[in-house]
Motif scaffolding. Structure first.
Motif, PDB file in Angstrom:
ATOM      1  N   ILE A 160       0.388  -3.885  16.408  1.00 37.45           N
ATOM      2  CA  ILE A 160       1.171  -4.603  15.402  1.00 37.45           C
ATOM      3  C   ILE A 160       2.265  -3.667  14.900  1.00 37.45           C
ATOM      4  CG2 ILE A 160       1.074  -5.752  13.147  1.00 37.45           C
ATOM      5  CD1 ILE A 160      -1.836  -6.510  13.848  1.00 37.45           C
ATOM      6  N   LEU A 161       3.512  -4.128  15.031  1.00 38.76           N
ATOM      7  CA  LEU A 161       4.676  -3.323  14.663  1.00 38.76           C
ATOM      8  C   LEU A 161       5.218  -3.847  13.339  1.00 38.76           C
ATOM      9  CD1 LEU A 161       6.374  -3.587  18.187  1.00 38.76           C
ATOM     10  CD2 LEU A 161       4.877  -1.752  17.393  1.00 38.76           C
ATOM     11  N   LEU A 162       5.293  -2.976  12.347  1.00 44.76           N
ATOM     12  CA  LEU A 162       5.696  -3.406  11.013  1.00 44.76           C
ATOM     13  C   LEU A 162       6.961  -2.656  10.592  1.00 44.76           C
ATOM     14  CD1 LEU A 162       2.137  -3.081   9.375  1.00 44.76           C
ATOM     15  CD2 LEU A 162       3.171  -5.171  10.229  1.00 44.76           C
ATOM     16  N   ASP A 163       8.040  -3.408  10.352  1.00 47.10           N
ATOM     17  CA  ASP A 163       9.298  -2.765   9.937  1.00 47.10           C
ATOM     18  C   ASP A 163       9.500  -2.972   8.439  1.00 47.10           C
ATOM     19  OD1 ASP A 163      11.774  -1.631   9.666  1.00 47.10           O
ATOM     20  OD2 ASP A 163      12.674  -2.685  11.365  1.00 47.10           O
ATOM     21  N   GLU A 164       9.089  -1.984   7.657  1.00 46.92           N
ATOM     22  CA  GLU A 164       9.160  -2.037   6.194  1.00 46.92           C
ATOM     23  C   GLU A 164       8.701  -3.376   5.632  1.00 46.92           C
ATOM     24  OE1 GLU A 164      12.486  -0.309   4.198  1.00 46.92           O
ATOM     25  OE2 GLU A 164      13.354   0.204   6.133  1.00 46.92           O
ATOM     26  N   PRO A 165       7.499  -3.801   5.981  1.00 45.52           N
ATOM     27  CA  PRO A 165       7.093  -5.162   5.613  1.00 45.52           C
ATOM     28  C   PRO A 165       6.930  -5.373   4.113  1.00 45.52           C
ATOM     29  CG  PRO A 165       5.229  -3.939   6.487  1.00 45.52           C
ATOM     30  CD  PRO A 165       6.427  -3.078   6.676  1.00 45.52           C
ATOM     31  N   PHE A 166       6.726  -4.283   3.353  1.00 45.29           N
ATOM     32  CA  PHE A 166       6.460  -4.476   1.926  1.00 45.29           C
ATOM     33  C   PHE A 166       7.618  -4.003   1.057  1.00 45.29           C
ATOM     34  CE2 PHE A 166       2.365  -2.856   3.891  1.00 45.29           C
ATOM     35  CZ  PHE A 166       2.060  -4.101   4.415  1.00 45.29           C
ATOM     36  N   GLY A 167       8.733  -3.682   1.701  1.00 41.36           N
ATOM     37  CA  GLY A 167       9.875  -3.097   0.989  1.00 41.36           C
ATOM     38  C   GLY A 167      10.422  -3.990  -0.108  1.00 41.36           C
ATOM     39  N   ALA A 168      10.308  -5.318   0.045  1.00 40.81           N
ATOM     40  CA  ALA A 168      10.924  -6.215  -0.940  1.00 40.81           C
ATOM     41  C   ALA A 168       9.902  -6.765  -1.937  1.00 40.81           C
ATOM     42  CB  ALA A 168      11.607  -7.372  -0.204  1.00 40.81           C
ATOM     43  N   LEU A 169       8.670  -6.270  -1.886  1.00 43.56           N
ATOM     44  CA  LEU A 169       7.634  -6.836  -2.757  1.00 43.56           C
ATOM     45  C   LEU A 169       7.489  -6.035  -4.046  1.00 43.56           C
ATOM     46  CD1 LEU A 169       4.871  -7.459  -0.036  1.00 43.56           C
ATOM     47  CD2 LEU A 169       6.538  -9.100  -0.936  1.00 43.56           C
ATOM     48  N   ASP A 170       7.027  -6.701  -5.112  1.00 40.43           N
ATOM     49  CA  ASP A 170       6.778  -5.980  -6.361  1.00 40.43           C
ATOM     50  C   ASP A 170       5.589  -5.034  -6.168  1.00 40.43           C
ATOM     51  OD1 ASP A 170       4.153  -7.128  -7.688  1.00 40.43           O
ATOM     52  OD2 ASP A 170       5.211  -8.802  -6.756  1.00 40.43           O
ATOM     53  N   ALA A 171       5.437  -4.079  -7.099  1.00 41.08           N
ATOM     54  CA  ALA A 171       4.472  -2.993  -6.908  1.00 41.08           C
ATOM     55  C   ALA A 171       3.041  -3.488  -6.695  1.00 41.08           C
ATOM     56  CB  ALA A 171       4.522  -2.046  -8.098  1.00 41.08           C
ATOM     57  N   PHE A 172       2.607  -4.499  -7.472  1.00 38.49           N
ATOM     58  CA  PHE A 172       1.214  -4.955  -7.361  1.00 38.49           C
ATOM     59  C   PHE A 172       0.980  -5.706  -6.050  1.00 38.49           C
ATOM     60  CE2 PHE A 172       1.385  -4.504 -12.039  1.00 38.49           C
ATOM     61  CZ  PHE A 172       0.403  -3.538 -12.136  1.00 38.49           C
ATOM     62  N   THR A 173       1.954  -6.555  -5.692  1.00 43.39           N
ATOM     63  CA  THR A 173       1.812  -7.308  -4.445  1.00 43.39           C
ATOM     64  C   THR A 173       1.797  -6.344  -3.268  1.00 43.39           C
ATOM     65  OG1 THR A 173       3.089  -9.021  -5.527  1.00 43.39           O
ATOM     66  CG2 THR A 173       2.738  -9.292  -3.181  1.00 43.39           C
ATOM     67  N   LYS A 174       2.641  -5.310  -3.390  1.00 44.43           N
ATOM     68  CA  LYS A 174       2.710  -4.308  -2.322  1.00 44.43           C
ATOM     69  C   LYS A 174       1.352  -3.614  -2.145  1.00 44.43           C
ATOM     70  CE  LYS A 174       5.327  -0.105  -1.472  1.00 44.43           C
ATOM     71  NZ  LYS A 174       6.633   0.533  -1.604  1.00 44.43           N
ATOM     72  N   ILE A 175       0.730  -3.234  -3.253  1.00 43.96           N
ATOM     73  CA  ILE A 175      -0.583  -2.570  -3.165  1.00 43.96           C
ATOM     74  C   ILE A 175      -1.605  -3.516  -2.522  1.00 43.96           C
ATOM     75  CG2 ILE A 175      -2.541  -1.688  -4.537  1.00 43.96           C
ATOM     76  CD1 ILE A 175      -0.393  -0.472  -6.423  1.00 43.96           C
ATOM     77  N   ASN A 176      -1.553  -4.795  -2.914  1.00 40.94           N
ATOM     78  CA  ASN A 176      -2.490  -5.762  -2.316  1.00 40.94           C
ATOM     79  C   ASN A 176      -2.269  -5.910  -0.824  1.00 40.94           C
ATOM     80  OD1 ASN A 176      -4.098  -6.439  -4.478  1.00 40.94           O
ATOM     81  ND2 ASN A 176      -2.583  -7.872  -5.292  1.00 40.94           N
ATOM     82  N   MET A 177      -1.005  -5.918  -0.416  1.00 36.45           N
ATOM     83  CA  MET A 177      -0.708  -6.032   1.020  1.00 36.45           C
ATOM     84  C   MET A 177      -1.199  -4.791   1.761  1.00 36.45           C
ATOM     85  SD  MET A 177       0.581  -8.904   1.860  1.00 36.45           S
ATOM     86  CE  MET A 177       1.201  -8.638   3.508  1.00 36.45           C
ATOM     87  N   GLN A 178      -1.020  -3.629   1.130  1.00 38.99           N
ATOM     88  CA  GLN A 178      -1.493  -2.392   1.767  1.00 38.99           C
ATOM     89  C   GLN A 178      -3.011  -2.423   1.934  1.00 38.99           C
ATOM     90  OE1 GLN A 178       0.154   0.472  -0.923  1.00 38.99           O
ATOM     91  NE2 GLN A 178       2.132   0.539   0.123  1.00 38.99           N
ATOM     92  N   LEU A 179      -3.714  -2.928   0.898  1.00 35.46           N
ATOM     93  CA  LEU A 179      -5.180  -3.033   0.984  1.00 35.46           C
ATOM     94  C   LEU A 179      -5.579  -3.972   2.118  1.00 35.46           C
ATOM     95  CD1 LEU A 179      -6.108  -3.317  -2.816  1.00 35.46           C
ATOM     96  CD2 LEU A 179      -6.550  -1.371  -1.308  1.00 35.46           C
ATOM     97  N   LEU A 180      -4.839  -5.076   2.221  1.00 35.06           N
ATOM     98  CA  LEU A 180      -5.141  -6.058   3.267  1.00 35.06           C
ATOM     99  C   LEU A 180      -4.928  -5.451   4.657  1.00 35.06           C
ATOM    100  CD1 LEU A 180      -5.758  -9.002   4.123  1.00 35.06           C
ATOM    101  CD2 LEU A 180      -3.318  -9.498   3.823  1.00 35.06           C
ATOM    102  N   ILE A 181      -3.811  -4.749   4.808  1.00 33.17           N
ATOM    103  CA  ILE A 181      -3.500  -4.133   6.112  1.00 33.17           C
ATOM    104  C   ILE A 181      -4.576  -3.098   6.466  1.00 33.17           C
ATOM    105  CG2 ILE A 181      -1.887  -2.517   7.257  1.00 33.17           C
ATOM    106  CD1 ILE A 181      -0.714  -5.253   7.289  1.00 33.17           C
ATOM    107  N   ARG A 182      -4.979  -2.302   5.461  1.00 32.23           N
ATOM    108  CA  ARG A 182      -6.012  -1.290   5.737  1.00 32.23           C
ATOM    109  C   ARG A 182      -7.326  -1.961   6.141  1.00 32.23           C
ATOM    110  NH1 ARG A 182      -6.221   1.203   1.288  1.00 32.23           N
ATOM    111  NH2 ARG A 182      -4.846   2.937   1.734  1.00 32.23           N
ATOM    112  N   ALA A 183      -7.659  -3.048   5.419  1.00 33.76           N
ATOM    113  CA  ALA A 183      -8.910  -3.755   5.727  1.00 33.76           C
ATOM    114  C   ALA A 183      -8.862  -4.321   7.149  1.00 33.76           C
ATOM    115  CB  ALA A 183      -9.145  -4.871   4.716  1.00 33.76           C
ATOM    116  N   ILE A 184      -7.728  -4.876   7.531  1.00 31.37           N
ATOM    117  CA  ILE A 184      -7.604  -5.439   8.887  1.00 31.37           C
ATOM    118  C   ILE A 184      -7.700  -4.323   9.914  1.00 31.37           C
ATOM    119  CG2 ILE A 184      -5.948  -6.507  10.491  1.00 31.37           C
ATOM    120  CD1 ILE A 184      -5.027  -8.162   7.994  1.00 31.37           C
ATOM    121  N   TRP A 185      -7.000  -3.243   9.632  1.00 29.92           N
ATOM    122  CA  TRP A 185      -7.033  -2.107  10.567  1.00 29.92           C
ATOM    123  C   TRP A 185      -8.460  -1.584  10.711  1.00 29.92           C
ATOM    124  CZ3 TRP A 185      -8.188   3.087   9.384  1.00 29.92           C
ATOM    125  CH2 TRP A 185      -8.048   3.957  10.473  1.00 29.92           C
ATOM    126  N   SER A 186      -9.181  -1.446   9.580  1.00 23.74           N
ATOM    127  CA  SER A 186     -10.488  -0.812   9.712  1.00 23.74           C
ATOM    128  C   SER A 186     -11.549  -1.781  10.232  1.00 23.74           C
ATOM    129  CB  SER A 186     -10.930  -0.129   8.419  1.00 23.74           C
ATOM    130  OG  SER A 186     -10.868  -1.036   7.374  1.00 23.74           O
TER     131      SER A 186
END
Ligand code: ATP
Ligand code: MG
Length: 269
Positions: A160-186
């Protein structure tokens, strides 16, 4: 712990024609491999060629010289084996969320039942199951990103290739997306290649961080065996980010990037 190479980039260079017989040297002599299950994060000054590099792996851009291989075969065009997500989610406005998630599967001639099973599975995974009938304009920015992610996951890509996928999101949404990506990865142990301007994002998600020079982009430093993402996952706390080890590495990487840029266009958080 990681498996075989799935992507190999050998002596990659890219020169764009920019009109009036002028050329622009975007990438120079890029060499690295991506092993299955790695989480690669790429950092570098703005305009250094990160998106160009991702576009080569995706098959959107052909390198001027060198070879880009996936499983030892040349990458010649985009392919469902490589899922791509951008800063602006790609969703068709006239399709609902479920239809958007199924779009790639439909192109690949999956039957209706199979498509529906897969879209339900991944809509649940990204927390959008209830929104299958909604149109993209009815979703928030973060929800649109999650819908696009469900579409990528539904295709079962090898990377999965991600080009700054969270760059336009607010700080909380960005953290949630990062958690989701980590969960999917792991959980799936998929392979990820993430471009980011955010050193914390790179260090808290990546298992390997690559730092690029300013244009023409080269890899100037590789940080291997980054372990923070495992700790964050295990402890479900942010303490890792305040560890001495983390702060020193963060400083070193910021230093590398600031060292080569003095203009305001090269923003790194
Ligand atoms: N299709 C193209 N034609 C001509 N020049 C291009 C093209 N795509 C990118 N460039 C140029 O190549 C250089 C690298 O661009 P690229 O988008 O890969 O950088 P980047 O590191 O992703 O930048 P950013 O961090 O701002 O997203 C830039 O100078 C850009 O103007
Ligand atoms: Mg870019």
């Amino acid at each position: 712990m990681y498996d075989k190479n799935i992507i190999s980039l050998k002596n990659i260079g890219v020169t764009y024609n920019i009109g009036n017989k002028n050329t622009l040297n975007a990438l120079h002599d890029i060499n690295f491999e991506i092993k299955s299950r790695e989480f690669i994060a790429i950092l570098g000054p703005s305009g250094c060629g990160k998106s160009t590099l991702l576009n080569i792996i995706a098959g959107f851009v052909k390198p001027t010289c060198g070879n880009a291989l996936m499983n030892d075969k040349p990458i010649t065009r985009p392919n469902f084996e490589r899922g791509v997500m951008f800063q602006t989610p790609v969703l068709y406005p006239w399709l609902n969320v479920k239809e958007n998630v199924e779009f790639g599967l439909k192109m690949r001639k999956f039957d209706k039942e199979e498509r529906s099973k897969l879209s339900d599975k991944y809509l649940k995974e990204v927390g959008l199951f209830e929104f299958g009938n909604h149109k993209p304009y009815e979703l928030s920015g973060g929800m649109r990103q999650r819908a696009a992610l469900a579409g990528v996951l539904a295709g079962s890509p090898s990377i999965i290739l991600l080009d700054e996928p969270f760059g336009a999101l607010d700080a909380f949404t960005k953290i949630n997306m990062q958690l989701l990506i980590r969960a999917i990865w792991s959980s799936d142990k998929s392979t990820f290649f993430l471009i980011t301007h955010d050193v914390d994002e790179a260090l808290s998600l990546g298992t390997r961080v690559l730092v690029m020079s300013k244009r023409p982009g080269k890899i100037i430093k590789e940080f291997n065996n980054i372990e923070f993402t495992y700790h964050i996952n295990e402890t479900v706390s942010d303490k890792t980010r305040f560890s001495k080890e983390y702060i020193l590495l963060r400083e070193e990487i910021l230093g590398l990037i600031y060292h080569q840029t003095s203009d305001a266009s090269s923003y790194v958080i």
